[in-house]
Design a protein around this motif. Structure first.
Motif, PDB file in Angstrom:
ATOM      1  N   MET A  85      -7.996  -3.070   4.071  1.00 43.06           N
ATOM      2  CA  MET A  85      -6.694  -3.066   4.744  1.00 43.06           C
ATOM      3  C   MET A  85      -6.372  -4.502   5.120  1.00 43.06           C
ATOM      4  N   ASP A 120      -6.180  -2.010  -0.725  1.00 46.42           N
ATOM      5  CA  ASP A 120      -5.795  -0.600  -0.732  1.00 46.42           C
ATOM      6  C   ASP A 120      -4.627  -0.315   0.209  1.00 46.42           C
ATOM      7  N   TYR A 121      -4.644  -0.917   1.392  1.00 45.11           N
ATOM      8  CA  TYR A 121      -3.527  -0.813   2.329  1.00 45.11           C
ATOM      9  C   TYR A 121      -3.008  -2.222   2.552  1.00 45.11           C
ATOM     10  N   ARG A 122      -1.761  -2.472   2.147  1.00 43.15           N
ATOM     11  CA  ARG A 122      -1.218  -3.836   2.144  1.00 43.15           C
ATOM     12  C   ARG A 122      -0.003  -3.934   3.068  1.00 43.15           C
ATOM     13  N   GLU A 125       1.556  -1.311   5.611  1.00 42.72           N
ATOM     14  CA  GLU A 125       0.738  -0.103   5.543  1.00 42.72           C
ATOM     15  C   GLU A 125      -0.452  -0.169   6.504  1.00 42.72           C
ATOM     16  N   VAL A 126      -0.750  -1.374   6.990  1.00 40.67           N
ATOM     17  CA  VAL A 126      -1.873  -1.538   7.911  1.00 40.67           C
ATOM     18  C   VAL A 126      -1.392  -1.166   9.314  1.00 40.67           C
ATOM     19  N   ASN A 130      -2.356   4.965  10.012  1.00 41.10           N
ATOM     20  CA  ASN A 130      -3.034   5.024   8.722  1.00 41.10           C
ATOM     21  C   ASN A 130      -4.538   4.822   8.863  1.00 41.10           C
ATOM     22  N   LEU A 134      -7.173   7.624   7.853  1.00 40.73           N
ATOM     23  CA  LEU A 134      -8.186   7.282   6.866  1.00 40.73           C
ATOM     24  C   LEU A 134      -9.559   7.733   7.337  1.00 40.73           C
ATOM     25  N   THR A 143      -1.588  11.379  -1.090  1.00 39.24           N
ATOM     26  CA  THR A 143      -2.267  10.101  -0.901  1.00 39.24           C
ATOM     27  C   THR A 143      -3.191   9.828  -2.078  1.00 39.24           C
ATOM     28  N   LYS A 147      -6.811   5.302  -1.430  1.00 40.62           N
ATOM     29  CA  LYS A 147      -6.458   5.251  -0.019  1.00 40.62           C
ATOM     30  C   LYS A 147      -7.173   6.336   0.783  1.00 40.62           C
TER      31      LYS A 147
END
Length: 325
Positions: A85, A120-122, A125-126, A130, A134, A143, A147
């Motif tokens: 992330m 994976d989380y950019r 998205e961080v 999330n 996760l 999803t 992810k």
């Protein structure tokens, strides 16, 4: 998952019983049967690496996370078992005089961004939501696999977090915060849902040790960079880039890992014994009361490696119709 494990145990029992009946030999001992049927050992390692900062002046937090990413990959954990992330906003930042690169040392010997980084989380998205989804597996049905934290009760998980924080909280991209109770409750949910065997939680931020003070789920080993009331300090200011490129606590952890490979017998106690307050400039904390094993018997590869143990025998096993190994 539990039903699958039960079925495998039954099949294994049938297999061993067949061997005993067909050979009439005592070579298959009770100890070997117990070891064959034992499903308590962990079978896979995962890593969740989280940089909660964004913006150019937080370059060092991105470098912290990418440095740790490089290390866990070198130790043997594949990208399929790493969740990264990352704001991912410095490599191509217009202020970066070395475009498409991220370094953790002024000598710039290693480009951390390289050609093989899977984020994976950019960017936006961080988020706290999330991250919690996760860990607990409460993701939406659409999803994608990359992810998802696809762990089970035989998984060891290394969770690394870095960013700006304070007493019992860690900021996410200057827009929201996660507190120590949120992470503690998420880990308890993970335990109840059989999503891990053991967790190694490492955090590098100001007052980091307060972030694991509320943990109560079992089998969690926690390490932080600084005590309550202490800052976590940066290291190596790069005059070309114009910012600091790594934090001290993460740097000295990585320095130790450079001497470790996948076959290493170094333990968590060996790592912790290297912590030097005069170098780190803060007081690292280690919480072991929730962790069932002794640190002297907990190998680094129990969390970072991907090498299975191989049992070597002194005597060759006969291969034939009535032979059993």
């Amino acid at each position: 998952m539990r039903g699958i494990h039960t079925l495998l145990r039954l099949l294994a029992a049938v297999f061993v019983a067949h061997l005993l009946c067909s050979t009439g030999t005592a070579k298959v001992t009770a100890g070997k049967i117990k070891k064959f049927l034992d499903t308590d050992n962990h079978t896979n390692n995962w890593a969740v690496l989280v940089c909660t900062s964004r913006f150019w002046f937080n370059y060092r937090h991105i470098a912290n996370t990418l440095s740790m990413y490089r290390t866990v990959k070198r130790m043997g954990i594949p990208d399929s078992h790493i969740i990264l992330m990352l704001a991912d906003d410095v490599a191509c930042n217009p202020r970066n005089c070395f475009p498409a690169t991220v370094f953790d040392h002024p000598q710039k010997t290693t480009d951390l961004y390289g050609d093989n980084v899977e984020v994976d989380y950019r960017g936006y998205e961080v988020t706290v939501e999330n991250f919690i989804r996760l860990l607990t597996g409460r993701v939406t049905t659409n999803t994608p696999r990359n992810k998802r934290l696809l762990t089970d009760d035989k998984s060891n998980i290394f969770i690394y977090m870095t960013g700006h924080g304070g007493e019992d909280f860690l900021k996410f991209q200057d827009s929201e915060e996660i507190n120590s109770y949120d992470i503690a409750d998420a880990m308890q949910q993970m335990w109840e849902k059989q999503r891990y065997r053991e967790i190694l939680f490492v955090i590098d931020t100001c007052q980091a040790n307060t972030m694991f003070s509320k943990f109560y789920a079992p089998n969690v080993l926690s390490i932080g960079s600084s005590e309550k009331g202490e800052n976590s300090y940066s290291h190596y200011h790069d005059r070309d880039i114009g910012v600091s490129v790594i934090d001290r606590f993460t740097y000295y952890n990585l320095k130790f890992f450079e001497s470790v490979d996948m076959s290493s017998k170094h333990t968590m106690a060996d790592l912790i014994s290297t912590y030097n307050i005069s170098l780190i400039h803060s007081t690292p904390g280690v919480r072991t009361d929730l962790f069932a094993r002794e640190l002297e018997k907990t190998y680094l590869t129990d969390f970072f490696g991907a090498v299975q143990e191989i049992e070597l025998t002194a005597e060759p096993y006969p291969i034939g119709k009535n032979s059993v190994s």
